[in-house]
Design an enzyme around this catalytic site. Structure first.
Site, PDB file in Angstrom:
ATOM      1  CE  LYS A 196     -73.894  28.011 -13.511  1.00 27.20           C
ATOM      2  NZ  LYS A 196     -72.504  27.922 -13.156  1.00 27.20           N
TER       3      LYS A 196
HETATM    4  C1  LIG Z   1     -71.324  27.419 -12.314  1.00 25.19           C
HETATM    5  C2  LIG Z   1     -70.915  27.931 -10.984  1.00 25.19           C
HETATM    6  C3  LIG Z   1     -69.583  28.229 -10.654  1.00 25.19           C
HETATM    7  C4  LIG Z   1     -68.394  27.852 -11.477  1.00 25.19           C
HETATM    8  O1  LIG Z   1     -68.455  28.109 -12.787  1.00 25.19           O
HETATM    9  P1  LIG Z   1     -67.689  27.186 -13.846  1.00 25.19           P
HETATM   10  O2  LIG Z   1     -67.692  28.070 -15.050  1.00 25.19           O
HETATM   11  O3  LIG Z   1     -68.513  25.939 -14.032  1.00 25.19           O
HETATM   12  O4  LIG Z   1     -66.327  26.896 -13.352  1.00 25.19           O
HETATM   13  C5  LIG Z   1     -69.332  28.831  -9.442  1.00 25.19           C
HETATM   14  N1  LIG Z   1     -70.307  29.098  -8.570  1.00 25.19           N
HETATM   15  C6  LIG Z   1     -71.595  28.793  -8.828  1.00 25.19           C
HETATM   16  C7  LIG Z   1     -72.635  29.121  -7.813  1.00 25.19           C
HETATM   17  C8  LIG Z   1     -71.935  28.173 -10.034  1.00 25.19           C
HETATM   18  O5  LIG Z   1     -73.212  27.847 -10.262  1.00 25.19           O
END
Ligand SMILES: *Cc1c(COP(=O)(O)O)cnc(C)c1O
Length: 394
Positions: A196
Site C-alpha cells: 500500500k
Molecule cells: C489491503 C486491503 C484490505 C485489508 O488490509 P490489510 O491491512 O491487508 O488487512 C482491505 N481492502 C482492500 C481493498 C485492500 O486492498
C-alpha cells in the site's frame, strides 16, 4: 529495483521478478523503529497516538484509531456501526476479501452491487437497487486508488439512513472533488500493508469525525474493556476496569506506529511518483489497439495503488491467461485484482451462487494489474511497456 535492463543471456528481460507493488524504506524509517526498540514501550506507548494524529491531520478527520491491520480495522468499523445478524451491507464484488468478510465477522450479510465498466468502482444505481429494509451500511471501495462516487453514495446513505464505511486501502492520499479521502465517509479505513502507499509492516486505521464511533473503535481494539471512569458502571478503585463488549486484541505496536509515522512524511512524494508512472503507462497504452486503459472520473484524483489494463479479447489471438503467463515468465510481476468475491468457494457455500454482477464478471475475465510502486525506475517502467507490447503483438 535491481534486475532491470535489457534482455539478458538467459532470455528473460529481467533476471529477477519485478513485483506489482513493494515498500520503500530509508534510513530515517529504520532509525524511527530503532528508537522505539530502545524506549520503554514496545506497545501501548506514545507512538500510537502520534501516528493516529498524523493520519487524522493529513486526511482532515477529527479522530483516528490504529489497528493491527486493515482487516481488523474494517471489523472494528462494522462493530462501531452496530452491524449484526439480519443486517445487510452493500459492497463491491471487485475488492479484496476483507471488504465483505468484515460483515460476516459481525454476523451480517454482505450484498454485492455491480461495478461501473469505466471506473470499475461500485455503481451507485446498483447500490440503490440493492437496498432493502434490512440494509444498514455501504462499504464502497476506492478501487485502484480512484475514489468511488462518494457524493452520490453519501446522498443515498442519507436518504436511507445508512452508514458509509469507505474501504480506502487503495486510496490514501487521493482526493474527491478536492477533498481528501478520509474526510468524507462516516468511517474510512486505511491499510499499511507493504504494497500500500505507506507501510507499518502490518497495520490499519479508521478515521472518523464521529465521537461515538471513535470510542467504540477504541473499545473494540482492546478486548472491549475501558478504564475510563466516566464510562464505567461502578468503580472499585484505581485498579478497576470494565468489559462492555466482546472486543479483540487488535492493537498496533509502537514499532509499527513509528514506522508508519516516518513513512507518512514521504506519502506525498510516493503518490506523485505513482501518478507519474501511471501517466507514462496511460500515454503508451493508449496507442495500443485492444488495450483498455483505466478511465479516470473528473471528480476523482487517484493516488494509484494499482494500474489495471483490460485486454479486449476480440482483438487478440492470445487469451488473457496466455498474456499473463508470458509476462510472468519474463519476470514482469503481473496480477489480477480481483476475483469477484461472490465466486469464492466459501461465498458459494453461503449461497452467493445466484449473484449476478455482469460487469464484475466481464472485468474479471479481461483485467491484468501491472507493476506500480514509487521506487520503480525508468528501466523498470520501460521493461513493462516493452514486454506488454512484444507479447500483445506476437
Ligand atoms: C489491503 C486491503 C484490505 C485489508 O488490509 P490489510 O491491512 O491487508 O488487512 C482491505 N481492502 C482492500 C481493498 C485492500 O486492498
Amino acid at each position: 529495483m535491481s534486475g532491470s535492463g535489457n534482455r539478458e543471456g538467459n532470455g528473460q528481460i529481467r533476471s529477477t521478478m519485478l513485483p506489482y507493488g513493494r515498500q520503500w524504506l530509508d534510513d530515517e524509517d529504520k532509525a524511527a523503529v530503532m528508537r522505539v526498540l530502545d524506549s520503554d514501550f514496545l506497545t501501548q506507548g506514545p507512538m500510537i497516538a502520534e501516528f493516529e494524529r498524523g493520519i487524522a491531520d493529513y486526511v482532515g478527520a477529527r479522530f483516528a484509531v490504529a489497528f493491527t491491520n486493515g482487516t481488523a480495522a474494517l471489523h472494528a468499523a462494522c462493530f462501531a456501526a452496530g452491524i449484526g445478524p439480519g443486517d445487510e451491507v452493500i459492497t463491491s464484488p471487485i475488492t479484496f476479501l476483507a471488504s465483505s468478510n468484515c460483515v460476516l465477522y459481525m454476523g451480517g450479510t454482505p450484498v454485492f452491487a455491480d461495478i461501473k465498466m469505466d471506473t470499475y468502482n461500485i455503481d451507485p444505481d446498483c447500490i440503490e437497487a440493492a437496498i432493502t429494509p434490512n440494509t444498514k451500511a455501504i462499504i464502497p471501495v476506492d478501487f485502484t486508488g480512484q475514489p468511488a462516487e462518494l457524493d452520490r453514495i453519501m446522498d443515498i446513505a442519507d436518504r436511507h439512513g445508512l452508514i458509509v464505511i469507505e474501504d480506502a486501502a487503495h486510496s490514501l492520499g487521493a482526493s474527491y472533488k478536492g477533498r481528501k479521502v478520509g474526510s468524507i465517509a462516516d468511517m474510512t479505513m486505511f491499510s499499511f500493508h507493504p504494497v500500500k502507499h505507506i507501510t507499518s509492516g502490518e497495520g490499519g486505521m479508521i478515521v472518523t469525525d464521529n465521537e461515538e464511533y471513535y470510542h467504540k473503535l477504541q473499545l473494540f481494539r482492546n478486548h472491549g474493556m475501558t478504564r475510563d471512569p466516566a464510562q464505567m458502571e461502578q468503580n472499585d478503585g484505581p485498579w478497576y476496569y470494565e468489559m462492555h463488549a466482546l472486543g479483540f486484541n487488535y492493537r498496533m505496536t509502537d514499532m509499527q506506529a513509528a514506522l508508519g509515522l516516518s513513512q507518512l512524511g514521504k506519502l506525498d512524494k510516493f503518490v506523485e511518483l505513482r501518478r507519474s508512472i501511471a501517466r507514462t503507462y496511460t500515454e503508451a497504452f493508449s496507442e495500443m489497439p485492444g488495450v483498455i486503459v483505466p478511465y479516470q472520473h473528473p471528480d476523482a484524483d487517484s493516488s494509484w495503488h494499482l494500474y489495471v489494463i483490460r485486454i479486449d479479447p476480440q482483438k487478440f489471438i492470445k487469451s488473457r491467461r496466455e498474456i499473463f503467463e508470458k509476462l510472468r515468465s519474463e519476470n514482469i510481476g503481473v496480477n489480477v485484482h480481483y476475483i469477484p468475491v461472490y465466486k469464492q468457494p466459501y461465498y458459494l457455500m453461503l449461497g452467493y451462487g445466484d449473484t449476478v454482477n455482469h460487469n464484475a464478471d466481464l472485468y474479471y475475465e479481461t483485467a491484468i494489474t501491472l507493476p506500480l510502486f514509487p521506487q520503480m525506475n525508468n528501466f523498470d517502467v520501460t521493461d513493462v511497456l516493452n514486454m506488454v507490447q512484444i507479447i500483445l503483438k506476437s
